[in-house]
Design an enzyme around this catalytic site. Sequence first.
Site, PDB file in Angstrom:
ATOM      1  N   GLY A   1      42.804  44.873  40.146  1.00  0.00           N
ATOM      2  CA  GLY A   1      43.210  45.583  41.367  1.00  0.00           C
ATOM      3  C   GLY A   1      44.693  45.376  41.650  1.00  0.00           C
TER       4      GLY A   1
ATOM      5  N   GLY B   1      33.435  37.233  42.600  1.00  0.00           N
ATOM      6  CA  GLY B   1      32.243  37.494  43.405  1.00  0.00           C
ATOM      7  C   GLY B   1      32.551  37.794  44.860  1.00  0.00           C
TER       8      GLY B   1
ATOM      9  N   HIS C   1      33.152  43.503  47.230  1.00  0.00           N
ATOM     10  CA  HIS C   1      33.365  44.507  48.273  1.00  0.00           C
ATOM     11  C   HIS C   1      33.714  45.827  47.596  1.00  0.00           C
ATOM     12  CE1 HIS C   1      37.555  43.771  47.392  1.00  0.00           C
ATOM     13  NE2 HIS C   1      37.454  42.505  47.749  1.00  0.00           N
TER      14      HIS C   1
ATOM     15  N   GLY D   1      36.388  47.280  47.102  1.00  0.00           N
ATOM     16  CA  GLY D   1      37.529  47.206  46.176  1.00  0.00           C
ATOM     17  C   GLY D   1      37.050  46.876  44.768  1.00  0.00           C
ATOM     18  N   HIS D   2      36.190  45.845  44.657  1.00  0.00           N
ATOM     19  CA  HIS D   2      35.635  45.496  43.341  1.00  0.00           C
ATOM     20  C   HIS D   2      34.849  46.674  42.763  1.00  0.00           C
ATOM     21  CE1 HIS D   2      35.753  41.310  45.196  1.00  0.00           C
ATOM     22  NE2 HIS D   2      36.469  41.168  44.106  1.00  0.00           N
TER      23      HIS D   2
ATOM     24  N   SER E   1      39.512  42.337  50.869  1.00  0.00           N
ATOM     25  CA  SER E   1      39.634  41.043  50.212  1.00  0.00           C
ATOM     26  C   SER E   1      38.388  40.243  50.554  1.00  0.00           C
ATOM     27  CB  SER E   1      40.861  40.296  50.758  1.00  0.00           C
ATOM     28  OG  SER E   1      40.792  38.926  50.432  1.00  0.00           O
ATOM     29  N   SER E   2      37.914  39.462  49.593  1.00  0.00           N
ATOM     30  CA  SER E   2      36.757  38.608  49.881  1.00  0.00           C
ATOM     31  C   SER E   2      37.099  37.626  50.998  1.00  0.00           C
ATOM     32  CB  SER E   2      36.349  37.835  48.627  1.00  0.00           C
ATOM     33  OG  SER E   2      36.071  38.743  47.586  1.00  0.00           O
TER      34      SER E   2
ATOM     35  N   ASP F   1      46.440  42.462  43.997  1.00  0.00           N
ATOM     36  CA  ASP F   1      47.040  41.299  43.333  1.00  0.00           C
ATOM     37  C   ASP F   1      48.055  41.825  42.311  1.00  0.00           C
ATOM     38  OD1 ASP F   1      45.313  39.145  44.497  1.00  0.00           O
ATOM     39  OD2 ASP F   1      43.774  40.388  43.592  1.00  0.00           O
TER      40      ASP F   1
HETATM   41  O1  PAF Z   1      41.424  38.435  40.907  1.00  0.00           O
HETATM   42  C1  PAF Z   1      40.496  37.611  40.794  1.00  0.00           C
HETATM   43  O2  PAF Z   1      39.438  37.733  41.402  1.00  0.00           O
HETATM   44  C2  PAF Z   1      40.682  36.422  39.880  1.00  0.00           C
HETATM   45  O3  PAF Z   1      41.993  35.959  39.913  1.00  0.00           O
HETATM   46  C3  PAF Z   1      40.233  36.678  38.429  1.00  0.00           C
HETATM   47  C4  PAF Z   1      41.079  37.766  37.774  1.00  0.00           C
HETATM   48  C5  PAF Z   1      38.777  37.107  38.423  1.00  0.00           C
HETATM   49  C6  PAF Z   1      40.370  35.411  37.610  1.00  0.00           C
HETATM   50  O4  PAF Z   1      39.592  34.375  38.114  1.00  0.00           O
END
Ligand code: PAF
Length: 279
Positions: A147, A31, A34, A36-37, A185-186, A150
Amino acid sequence: MIICRSIDAMRSQVRAWRREGLRIGFVPTMGFLHDGHLSLVDAAARRADRVVLSIFVNPTQFGPNEDFEAYPRDAARDEALCRARGVQALFYPERAAMYAADHSTWVVEEALTTGLCGRSRPGHFRGVTTVVTKLFNIVQPDVAVFGRKDAQQALVIERMVRDLDIPVEVVVAPICREADGLALSSRNVYLSPDERRRALCLSQGLRAAEARVAAGERRAAVLCADLAAAIQAAGGRVDYVECVSRRTLATLSTLDEPALLAVAAFFGRTRLIDNAYLG
Ligand code: PAF
């Protein structure tokens, strides 16, 4: 957009889509969405007929002194962003639904998780692999998008999917950056204006490393030392700067195979990660 707050509701929606022969794309998130998501949503939509996005701040991937309680949350804003981006189902489970009080089963990857963030954040990847396995079991997607910011997490998930024969295609999407280079990044919301300005040394240092490699530099130690020095000069605190194999995450001394220059550093109390592909 359908909002599923229970595992049963999510499963019955997925079953209905499957009966129609639809392909399901999945974007797991914690959640505070942004761009990126949202780029991961777009990547999933290009590969599937329906996109499910989950929002679950997973307690098991936070260490005891980390920011689980403080992790930014804004359900109403996330919901609006998902709706506007064309997400068809938002999976929003409660903690108690995901983890029984006597939960005692874990999924552990034992090779790729030993270094980088795995070393700095003991238990982190066990929480990630466990929750992602649970989410895969619930959503049963055809394709799931993660993404590349990470990068270690993405590699660990790919390995887990391969090793456990999980029937999902894993797609790793490019890093999204602000116009000035800061990786989205959040956690950027924690940064003061001064810390945010200092944190630009990460993307700038990674770009400088890319330029040095383009000019012929092959010594990993030199590239890492330069990046670490740039972070210290900007007032950041280095957690790690490492040049590793993109395949195995083993430390490299020479760039004689595709490499990942990975960095984690603190600006104030905020820990940021970033990376670049080299070679
Ligand atoms: O990348 C993330 O936001 C978290 O590590 C994920 C993959 C949602 C698992 O909780």
